[in-house]
Design a protein around this motif. Structure first.
Motif, PDB file in Angstrom:
ATOM      1  N   TYR A   6       0.837  -1.141  -0.063  1.00 25.39           N
ATOM      2  CA  TYR A   6       0.250  -0.071   0.186  1.00 25.39           C
ATOM      3  C   TYR A   6       0.908   1.249   0.257  1.00 25.39           C
ATOM      4  N   PHE A   7       0.707   2.264  -0.855  1.00 21.90           N
ATOM      5  CA  PHE A   7       1.495   3.260  -1.140  1.00 21.90           C
ATOM      6  C   PHE A   7       0.859   4.656  -0.673  1.00 21.90           C
ATOM      7  N   ILE A   8       1.301   5.478   0.368  1.00 21.52           N
ATOM      8  CA  ILE A   8       0.712   6.568   0.543  1.00 21.52           C
ATOM      9  C   ILE A   8       1.267   7.493  -0.305  1.00 21.52           C
ATOM     10  N   VAL A   9       0.471   8.452  -1.275  1.00 21.93           N
ATOM     11  CA  VAL A   9       1.219   9.274  -2.064  1.00 21.93           C
ATOM     12  C   VAL A   9       0.437  10.527  -2.078  1.00 21.93           C
ATOM     13  N   GLN A  10       0.830  11.518  -2.344  1.00 25.00           N
ATOM     14  CA  GLN A  10       0.316  12.939  -2.451  1.00 25.00           C
ATOM     15  C   GLN A  10      -0.110  13.208  -3.915  1.00 25.00           C
ATOM     16  N   SER A  11      -1.086  13.469  -4.359  1.00 30.29           N
ATOM     17  CA  SER A  11      -1.421  13.617  -5.655  1.00 30.29           C
ATOM     18  C   SER A  11      -2.325  14.864  -5.904  1.00 30.29           C
ATOM     19  N   GLY A  12      -2.109  15.719  -6.693  1.00 37.56           N
ATOM     20  CA  GLY A  12      -2.850  17.020  -6.698  1.00 37.56           C
ATOM     21  C   GLY A  12      -3.224  17.791  -5.279  1.00 37.56           C
ATOM     22  N   GLY A  13      -2.390  17.622  -4.369  1.00 38.26           N
ATOM     23  CA  GLY A  13      -2.375  18.529  -3.098  1.00 38.26           C
ATOM     24  C   GLY A  13      -3.288  17.542  -2.238  1.00 38.26           C
ATOM     25  N   GLU A  14      -3.477  16.330  -2.582  1.00 38.44           N
ATOM     26  CA  GLU A  14      -4.387  15.301  -1.436  1.00 38.44           C
ATOM     27  C   GLU A  14      -3.684  14.140  -1.382  1.00 38.44           C
ATOM     28  N   TRP A  15      -4.001  13.877  -0.133  1.00 33.63           N
ATOM     29  CA  TRP A  15      -3.248  12.298   0.311  1.00 33.63           C
ATOM     30  C   TRP A  15      -4.163  11.136  -0.401  1.00 33.63           C
ATOM     31  N   ASP A  31      -1.322  11.222   7.686  1.00 38.23           N
ATOM     32  CA  ASP A  31      -1.551  10.346   8.832  1.00 38.23           C
ATOM     33  C   ASP A  31      -2.857   9.548   8.659  1.00 38.23           C
ATOM     34  N   GLU A  32      -3.950  10.065   8.493  1.00 37.40           N
ATOM     35  CA  GLU A  32      -5.253   9.669   8.237  1.00 37.40           C
ATOM     36  C   GLU A  32      -5.023   8.463   7.195  1.00 37.40           C
ATOM     37  N   ALA A  33      -4.542   8.937   5.930  1.00 36.37           N
ATOM     38  CA  ALA A  33      -4.241   7.827   5.021  1.00 36.37           C
ATOM     39  C   ALA A  33      -3.359   6.648   5.558  1.00 36.37           C
ATOM     40  N   LEU A  34      -2.289   7.030   6.203  1.00 34.59           N
ATOM     41  CA  LEU A  34      -1.829   5.900   6.872  1.00 34.59           C
ATOM     42  C   LEU A  34      -2.368   5.154   7.748  1.00 34.59           C
ATOM     43  N   LEU A  35      -3.353   5.457   8.528  1.00 35.96           N
ATOM     44  CA  LEU A  35      -4.194   4.784   9.514  1.00 35.96           C
ATOM     45  C   LEU A  35      -5.076   3.798   8.610  1.00 35.96           C
ATOM     46  N   PHE A  36      -5.616   4.244   7.711  1.00 36.66           N
ATOM     47  CA  PHE A  36      -6.609   3.524   6.686  1.00 36.66           C
ATOM     48  C   PHE A  36      -5.635   2.457   6.007  1.00 36.66           C
ATOM     49  N   ALA A  37      -4.665   2.839   5.349  1.00 34.75           N
ATOM     50  CA  ALA A  37      -3.690   1.800   4.714  1.00 34.75           C
ATOM     51  C   ALA A  37      -3.346   0.760   5.562  1.00 34.75           C
ATOM     52  N   ILE A  38      -2.919   1.141   6.745  1.00 36.66           N
ATOM     53  CA  ILE A  38      -2.724  -0.034   7.973  1.00 36.66           C
ATOM     54  C   ILE A  38      -3.833  -0.928   8.185  1.00 36.66           C
ATOM     55  N   ASP A  39      -5.102  -0.347   8.193  1.00 39.74           N
ATOM     56  CA  ASP A  39      -6.045  -1.326   8.566  1.00 39.74           C
ATOM     57  C   ASP A  39      -6.580  -2.067   7.544  1.00 39.74           C
ATOM     58  N   ALA A  40      -6.330  -1.580   6.242  1.00 40.57           N
ATOM     59  CA  ALA A  40      -6.398  -2.658   5.041  1.00 40.57           C
ATOM     60  C   ALA A  40      -5.544  -3.646   5.007  1.00 40.57           C
ATOM     61  N   ALA A  41      -4.223  -3.146   5.220  1.00 49.82           N
ATOM     62  CA  ALA A  41      -2.995  -3.941   5.257  1.00 49.82           C
ATOM     63  C   ALA A  41      -3.214  -5.214   6.092  1.00 49.82           C
ATOM     64  N   THR A  67       4.855  -3.096   8.524  1.00 56.37           N
ATOM     65  CA  THR A  67       5.026  -4.579   7.772  1.00 56.37           C
ATOM     66  C   THR A  67       3.977  -5.427   8.725  1.00 56.37           C
ATOM     67  N   TYR A  68       3.294  -6.112   8.151  1.00 55.80           N
ATOM     68  CA  TYR A  68       2.664  -7.103   8.720  1.00 55.80           C
ATOM     69  C   TYR A  68       3.620  -7.943   9.550  1.00 55.80           C
ATOM     70  N   GLY A  69       3.008  -8.080  10.786  1.00 60.38           N
ATOM     71  CA  GLY A  69       3.913  -9.023  11.746  1.00 60.38           C
ATOM     72  C   GLY A  69       4.999  -8.152  12.471  1.00 60.38           C
ATOM     73  N   GLU A  70       5.309  -6.957  12.329  1.00 59.36           N
ATOM     74  CA  GLU A  70       6.235  -5.981  12.905  1.00 59.36           C
ATOM     75  C   GLU A  70       5.275  -4.805  13.558  1.00 59.36           C
ATOM     76  N   PRO A  71       5.944  -4.161  14.633  1.00 57.86           N
ATOM     77  CA  PRO A  71       5.398  -3.146  15.211  1.00 57.86           C
ATOM     78  C   PRO A  71       5.388  -1.872  14.236  1.00 57.86           C
ATOM     79  N   ALA A  72       4.284  -1.232  13.956  1.00 58.52           N
ATOM     80  CA  ALA A  72       4.049  -0.072  13.571  1.00 58.52           C
ATOM     81  C   ALA A  72       5.241   1.164  13.597  1.00 58.52           C
ATOM     82  N   HIS A  73       5.442   2.052  12.916  1.00 55.18           N
ATOM     83  CA  HIS A  73       6.177   3.190  13.054  1.00 55.18           C
ATOM     84  C   HIS A  73       5.244   4.242  12.772  1.00 55.18           C
ATOM     85  N   LEU A  74       4.403   4.527  13.500  1.00 56.96           N
ATOM     86  CA  LEU A  74       3.426   5.475  13.595  1.00 56.96           C
ATOM     87  C   LEU A  74       4.003   6.831  13.789  1.00 56.96           C
ATOM     88  N   PRO A  75       3.393   7.899  13.293  1.00 57.20           N
ATOM     89  CA  PRO A  75       3.890   9.358  13.780  1.00 57.20           C
ATOM     90  C   PRO A  75       3.498   9.604  15.296  1.00 57.20           C
TER      91      PRO A  75
END
Length: 77
Positions: A6-15, A31-41, A67-75
């Motif tokens: 899952y890639f968190i990208v900035q596109s047109g000023g939006e995440w 950060d919001e995109a990151l949380l949603f991506a982690i949940d899906a992953a 990474t699945y199975g490892e601790p998260a590096h959340l902000p």
């Protein structure tokens, strides 16, 4: 097995989240995109045994944040 990525990208000023050939979002912040991506992953990781979430640091350069199975590096809050 290669992890589902899952890639968190900035596109047109939006995440957004890019997964396989689809884009999801926009999200209010990276950060919001990151949380949603982690949940899906987590779900993909449980089914396929490998998943990662990467965040765009600079254009076309990504840092692995989860990474699945490892601790998260959340902000920090």
């Amino acid at each position: 097995m290669r992890p589902a990525k899952y890639f968190i990208v900035q596109s047109g000023g939006e995440w957004k989240i890019r997964f396989r050939d689809e884009m999801f979002g926009p999200y209010r912040s990276r950060d919001e995109a990151l949380l949603f991506a982690i949940d899906a992953a987590k779900g993909i990781g449980q089914r396929e045994s490998a998943a990662q979430v990467l965040v765009e640091d600079v254009e076309n350069h990504f840092l692995t944040k989860w990474t699945y199975g490892e601790p998260a590096h959340l902000p920090a809050a």
